[in-house]
Design an enzyme around this catalytic site. Structure first.
Site, PDB file in Angstrom:
ATOM      1  N   ASP A 156       0.456  -1.237   0.551  1.00 36.08           N
ATOM      2  CA  ASP A 156       0.091   0.102  -0.031  1.00 36.08           C
ATOM      3  C   ASP A 156       0.727   1.171   0.040  1.00 36.08           C
ATOM      4  OD1 ASP A 156      -2.163   2.084   1.035  1.00 36.08           O
ATOM      5  OD2 ASP A 156      -3.353   0.468   0.747  1.00 36.08           O
ATOM      6  N   HIS A 177       2.658   1.607  -3.293  1.00 35.96           N
ATOM      7  CA  HIS A 177       0.963   2.880  -3.905  1.00 35.96           C
ATOM      8  C   HIS A 177       1.802   3.970  -4.083  1.00 35.96           C
ATOM      9  CE1 HIS A 177      -2.364  -0.021  -2.770  1.00 35.96           C
ATOM     10  NE2 HIS A 177      -1.688  -0.641  -4.125  1.00 35.96           N
TER      11      HIS A 177
END
Length: 394
Positions: free
Chosen positions: A214, A237
């Site tokens: 993430d 991310h």
């Protein structure tokens, strides 16, 4: 002047002397043994150390099992948590009895966390049961390390791996330095943000190496004066401000600087993300500068329609006001043809956005990189690859 300086110097030396002479509380002295559960031993060692100024809790080299533990202040004075070994969390989420953390440092002033050791979250089993991609209000899994209301403190030379959820969560903290930390989890591990910061101020992250499933760094509401410098990010991310606007009564975000960092093979680069149909809010004074992108998707991104897995209502635009933002000297390679997307709200268009010295190359088929600007008219200077706002909508 000289007299005052000498008094300050002497006081500082006395402080150093008192700290270095502080008492050491080794968990082994409280029954802690390698390859065994040290939850009780650590709890006892912390309680004793917290009552002594300038103390140090030591977990020496070795592998130890550790259950859920809260290391609570305030303490008598400065205190150090020195982890040299590896702590292993329970694999089964049921062992946490509904707690949303594994190790929590709470209400402590002048804390140092150090030692080069590892917080191993053993998250593999929990990831399989993570339903946050499908459910808007999903059950939060345990965070590896929480810092709640910690002030004037340093976290340095530690490792966090395979957390069940976020690795490091900073909440309600002030004047916290995070230095030389390494955070790792597989690129497909859900919601394993590296460092999440919320409602905190004067936070610095320096020389961090983060690769997760993430955001490497995510910044939540109420956060002010954060500097991330020399961060290596990937997989993951990217580095994100937000998401913002999901909840009522969120506080403004301001004073965010991401400088001199490198992102590699991430799903996004540097981004600001807000939910549509949001309550009013604001985010301003945010700057991204001297950043290298290596095969990064969406290297530069403002996304005011952030709606992961269609979990929200798009009936009305975001009401989070974004202003005073700059993207400067960002270069490298983009894995997507569209290298810059500035998608702002038509309810509160972005203002005072600066784009300067951008050089992002796309090596795939279909030509050079492109950019899109919606509800924003950025001030542009220096090299522009892609050309700013090749597609635009005002």
């Amino acid at each position: 002047m000289g007299k005052n300086l000498s008094i300050v110097t002497i006081s500082f030396l006395l402080l150093l002397a008192s700290t270095s002479a502080g008492q050491v509380f080794d968990v082994k002295s409280y029954g802690g043994k390698p390859n065994a559960d040290i939850t009780q031993a650590l709890t006892k060692a912390w309680k004793a150390a917290c009552a002594v100024a300038g103390s140090k809790v030591v977990i020496s080299v070795g592998t130890y099992k550790l259950g859920v533990v809260t290391l609570l202040g305030p303490c008598k004075g400065a205190i150090e948590f020195n982890l040299q070994g590896t702590l292993q969390a329970p694999s089964n989420v049921a062992s946490f009895n509904g707690k949303d953390f594994w190790v929590s440092f709470q209400r402590i002033d002048s804390l140092t966390v150090s030692g080069g050791g590892v917080f191993d979250g053993k998250g593999q089993m929990a990831w399989q049961n993570n339903n946050c991609a499908k459910k808007y209000s999903c059950k939060t899994l345990p965070i590896n390390i929480r810092f709640d209301f910690v002030t004037n403190s340093i976290v340095r030379n530690i490792k966090s791996k395979d957390s069940k959820f976020f690795h490091i969560n900073v909440m309600g903290c002030k004047n916290l330095q995070i230095q030389h930390v390494t955070i790792t989890a597989p690129g497909d591990s859900p919601n394993t943000d590296g460092i999440h910061i919320g409602r905190s101020s004067k936070i610095t992250i320096t020389n961090a190496n983060i690769g997760t499933g993430d955001d490497c760094i995510s910044i939540g509401d109420g956060t002010q004066d954060v500097t991330a410098n020399q961060v290596t990010c990937g997989p993951g991310h990217g580095i994100s401000i937000g998401s913002l606007g999901r909840y009522q009564n969120e506080q403004p975000v301001s004073g965010i600087r991401v400088i001199g960092s490198t992102l590699s093979n991430t799903q996004n680069g540097v981004r600001i993300k807000t939910w549509p149909s949001s309550p009013p809010g604001s985010a301003f004074d945010m700057h991204f500068e001297n950043i290298i992108m290596n095969n990064v998707a969406n290297p530069i991104l403002i996304d005011q329609g952030y709606c992961p897995n269609s979990q929200c209502s798009n009936k009305s635009p975001s009401k989070v006001k974004i202003s005073n933002v700059s993207f400067k000297n960002i270069r490298g390679t983009s894995s997507t043809k569209e290298a810059m997307k500035l998608i702002c709200s038509n309810s509160v268009p972005c203002q005072q956005v600066v784009v300067a010295d951008i050089d992002l190359v796309y090596k795939g088929a279909g030509g050079s990189t492109t950019s899109t600007c919606v509800n924003v008219k950025p001030t542009v200077s220096g090299k522009q690859n892609p050309p700013a706002c090749t597609r635009k909508q005002y």
